[in-house]
Enzyme design. Sequence first.
Site, PDB file in Angstrom:
ATOM      1  N   CYS A   1      -4.229  70.418  19.672  1.00  0.00           N
ATOM      2  CA  CYS A   1      -5.452  69.778  19.156  1.00  0.00           C
ATOM      3  C   CYS A   1      -5.890  70.439  17.842  1.00  0.00           C
ATOM      4  CB  CYS A   1      -6.558  69.776  20.205  1.00  0.00           C
ATOM      5  SG  CYS A   1      -7.940  68.688  19.759  1.00  0.00           S
TER       6      CYS A   1
ATOM      7  N   HIS B   1      -3.994  67.522  24.721  1.00  0.00           N
ATOM      8  CA  HIS B   1      -4.295  68.744  25.471  1.00  0.00           C
ATOM      9  C   HIS B   1      -3.414  68.863  26.727  1.00  0.00           C
ATOM     10  CE1 HIS B   1      -7.942  70.285  23.411  1.00  0.00           C
ATOM     11  NE2 HIS B   1      -8.094  69.025  23.059  1.00  0.00           N
TER      12      HIS B   1
ATOM     13  N   GLU C   1      -2.683  71.444  28.335  1.00  0.00           N
ATOM     14  CA  GLU C   1      -3.199  72.432  29.285  1.00  0.00           C
ATOM     15  C   GLU C   1      -4.071  71.793  30.368  1.00  0.00           C
ATOM     16  OE1 GLU C   1      -6.504  72.338  26.155  1.00  0.00           O
ATOM     17  OE2 GLU C   1      -4.341  71.975  26.280  1.00  0.00           O
TER      18      GLU C   1
END
Length: 249
Positions: free
Chosen positions: A118, A221, A223
């Site tokens: 990002c 993202h 994660e």
Amino acid sequence: MKPIIAITADSLPKPSPVINENVAPFAPRELVEGILAAGGMPIILPFPQDPSEAEEAAQAAVALFDGVVIPGGPDIDPTLFGEEPIPQIGRTNYERDAYELALIKAAALQHKPQLGICRGIQIINVAFGGTLYQDLGTQDPDCHIQHSQKAPGQFPTHHITTTPGSQINAIVGAKQKVNSRHHQAVRTVAAAFKATATAPDGVIEAIELQQGDDILAVQWHPENMWQRDPAALALFQDLVARADQRKKA
């Protein structure tokens, strides 16, 4: 020894009722756990509060890790790519910008593998001379999908298409559905890089080096999604594998 994967820290923007947490450095728990799940050993790198110390701090830190993640966070100071801030820009953190710019360049000189996430794709692009949209809705007339999703972060909301033969294509495939939580984006790609994934409206979703595989950066993202999405976990596995390979070379 597992490859040591550094994460550049953000800082809490507001005071906390817990002692020693006022403006404390931190990294997202899901990112730390994603690196662990991929076989790496995460460490967190705080930035110095004095930007004049960024270069020295970056040079010292780069010897500590085998690979590095530049994660999401606040907007990037537009003066770093030759622009003044428009009214729509969000919170920025010049101290973090200065440190990450220095660290990205120091790691690149030593061929330490990097993964941008990002904000990470944006600051990497700026570090090598690229520019950004400060605000997609204001500056990109072709932007017509929601890039700052209202759905919970672990849910993918729009598709991306990757370039055949690219690094990102080999990791996540030709087409993926990703999450999206940004209003800035890569505008002009730095000369050393190429865009290798785009959203349906043309917004750049991944960049990688023209030559070599040291640096890969994505706009979404992973994660937040790796626990249920093998393609998201594969991004962390790829970074750990690249770091392990360089470590053993």
